[in-house]
Write an enzyme that holds these catalytic residues in place. Structure first.
Site, PDB file in Angstrom:
ATOM      1  N   HIS A 265       0.984  -1.253  -0.045  1.00 29.15           N
ATOM      2  CA  HIS A 265      -0.054  -0.103  -0.002  1.00 29.15           C
ATOM      3  C   HIS A 265       1.002   1.236  -0.121  1.00 29.15           C
ATOM      4  CE1 HIS A 265      -3.688   2.295   1.232  1.00 29.15           C
ATOM      5  NE2 HIS A 265      -2.948   3.100   1.524  1.00 29.15           N
ATOM      6  N   GLU A 266       1.904   1.334   0.814  1.00 32.36           N
ATOM      7  CA  GLU A 266       2.642   2.678   1.345  1.00 32.36           C
ATOM      8  C   GLU A 266       3.370   2.710  -0.098  1.00 32.36           C
ATOM      9  OE1 GLU A 266       1.917   4.793   3.117  1.00 32.36           O
ATOM     10  OE2 GLU A 266       0.546   3.414   4.512  1.00 32.36           O
ATOM     11  N   HIS A 269       1.798   4.654  -2.843  1.00 30.90           N
ATOM     12  CA  HIS A 269       1.869   6.079  -2.420  1.00 30.90           C
ATOM     13  C   HIS A 269       3.284   6.539  -3.028  1.00 30.90           C
ATOM     14  CE1 HIS A 269      -1.884   6.879  -0.368  1.00 30.90           C
ATOM     15  NE2 HIS A 269      -1.669   5.894   0.449  1.00 30.90           N
ATOM     16  N   GLU A 295      -4.696   7.796  -2.926  1.00 27.37           N
ATOM     17  CA  GLU A 295      -5.125   6.681  -2.492  1.00 27.37           C
ATOM     18  C   GLU A 295      -5.513   5.629  -3.465  1.00 27.37           C
ATOM     19  OE1 GLU A 295      -4.659   5.986   0.531  1.00 27.37           O
ATOM     20  OE2 GLU A 295      -5.664   4.232   0.925  1.00 27.37           O
TER      21      GLU A 295
END
Ligand code: ZN
Length: 501
Positions: A265-266, A269, A295
């Protein structure tokens, strides 16, 4: 001649230098800062915020902005120069509405409340936390009024994270999503035993988890010469500048998903910020188009890629190699189904794709009620539990697993939560557009080659930085405004197959 624009840019560089320092302090606060250092750090961060705000709202800055706008007036409306002035004007008009004293006070209150939250959550001490949260909420209300709004006070906050988005629009999209995912949620609940994920809940060596996450991020295209990964209580990505984009994650030695998927997830980003054009550096065009657009990238890599059968068919052998005792006897299909297991749960960050948005809708409802003055801080835990029961059919035993689970409220991030669900929705709009353009995308993912997908996102999303409002960028990229259709189709197809519906 662009002398005024150049002068404005030098001023912008001073502001981004100060923000760099503030972000570095913030990163340190969440990772390595000694526990006893809160007061001094809160003061220092408050000072930096004040200085940056004073520069960004000074009469000199306003004059330079005015001169530069005349200078670029004849340039094409989509040129970098024109868009830079548009974005700078948007930020300036907002910033001058906020007194420096308030900005400094808010920063100090947020740093303090975050530290108190970190201490209170494990103790399940809601009472001690309450006055800190009250103070943050009061400041946020004041800020919303100063920023101004037409339809709803919450619009003022929403606009900070999702430019031009309205509370009424979010409500419409959320109601639609909730109604149309409800049949899926209940159909899955009837077949809850179909998917076994017990093998994910056993001991996984922490160092091996860490090493695997580092490897995954490298596979996705994260550049370690311009970033690093550290541990924190709440995973996040922070960007000091183009050449320093850091991520954090956390490790649960008794559960596989926590570290691996938070890293994915990170990483999403971070890929966005590492992929921004160099020419936007130190200007208001540097950054993602909105929190929702950001997101969309994190959820894309975490779920649409990371939890997909094509990618896992290539990457799962590497996971098995890292954990031969735990996963040696688990085949790809079992693993794929397990990491996608759907069930109502208490903790947002560990929720599956089907139920995740219900967690967001709950927070959105509560925040809106707080800004309408209908809900006070003291009633939050009870209302939280009520809504959990209504949306997910589960009630937390403790506030630590309920109303105190997120860092957003002590950090002053009101108006932010809706962008998570907007991000989910956007991620599928973008992925479908990429599929239309790249006919062999699935095949590439099956070969473990994620570079074409990243390349597409770089070209169609990252390359624009903050040049356009998120909805305009989405339309340029996909031909559509915000639409939940692709996301709903994706959920129905994917989970329909997993649960044989
Ligand atoms: Zn995120």
């Amino acid at each position: 001649m662009t002398a005024a624009l150049e002068a404005l840019k030098s001023k912008m560089a001073v502001i981004s230098g100060l923000r760099y320092a503030g972000a570095l302090m913030g990163w340190d606060q969440e990772t390595y800062m000694p526990e006893g250092s809160t007061a001094g750090r809160a003061r220092a961060m408050s000072t930096i915020s004040r200085l940056a705000h004073e520069h960004a709202t000074s009469p000199e800055y306003g004059r330079l902005l005015e001169d530069a706008s005349h200078e670029v007036a004849d340039m094409p409306p989509d040129s970098d120069e024109s868009r830079l002035i548009w974005q700078a004007r948007r930020e300036y008009d907002r910033a001058i509405k906020l007194p420096s004293d308030l900005v400094a006070e808010m920063r100090e209150a947020e740093v303090t409340a975050t530290q108190v939250w970190q201490a209170c959550r494990p103790e399940n001490d809601w009472q001690r936390f309450t006055p800190y949260l009250e103070r943050i909420l009061e400041q946020q209300r004041k800020m919303a009024d100063l920023l101004g709004w037409e339809e709803h006070p919450y619009d003022a906050l929403l606009d900070i994270y999702e430019p031009e988005m309205r509370t009424s629009e979010v409500r419409r999209v959320f109601n639609d999503l909730r109604e149309r995912t409800a049949p899926l949620v209940s159909a899955i609940a009837d077949r809850a035993d179909e998917v076994d994920d017990s093998f994910l809940h056993q001991h996984y060596d922490e160092d091996a988890q860490w090493a695997l996450s580092l490897d995954l991020m490298e596979r996705f295209g994260y550049d370690y010469t311009r970033g690093r990964m550290d541990r924190s209580a709440h995973p996040f990505t922070t960007t000091f500048a183009q050449d320093d984009v850091r991520v954090t994650t956390r490790v649960d030695p008794e559960f596989f998903n926590t570290c691996f998927f938070a890293a994915a997830h990170e990483c999403g980003h971070a890929l966005y910020n590492q992929g921004l054009p160099e020419r936007f550096a130190n200007t208001p065009l540097q950054g993602g188009a909105s929190s929702g657009m950001h997101e969309s990238q994190s959820r894309l890599w975490e779920n649409v890629v990371g939890r997909s059968l094509p990618f896992l068919s290539a990457y799962y052998p590497r996971i098995q190699e890292a954990f031969p005792d735990q996963l040696g006897g688990v085949d790809l299909e079992q693993f794929y189904r397990a990491v996608n297991r759907s069930a109502p749960s208490l903790i947002r960050v560990e929720a599956d794709e089907v139920t995740y948005n219900l967690h967001i809708m709950l927070r959105f409802d509560l925040e809106v009620a707080m800004f309408e003055g209908e809900l006070g801080v003291e009633q939050l835990p009870a209302r939280w539990n009520e809504k959990m029961e209504q949306y997910l059919g589960v009630t937390p035993d403790t506030d630590a697993d309920g109303v105190m689970q997120d860092i957003h409220w002590p950090s002053g991030l009101y108006g932010y939560f809706p962008t998570y669900t907007l991000g989910n929705v956007i991620s599928l709009q973008l992925y479908e557009a990429a599929l239309r353009n790249l006919s062999d995308l699935q095949k590439q993912l099956e070969n473990g080659n994620t570079a074409p997908l990243l390349g597409w996102m770089r070209e169609h999303v990252h390359a624009y930085g903050r040049k356009f409002p998120p909805q305009d960028l989405l339309e340029r990229t996909t031909g559509q405004r915000l639409s939940a259709e692709p996301y709903l189709n994706y959920l129905n197809t994917k989970f329909g197959a997993i649960y044989s519906l």
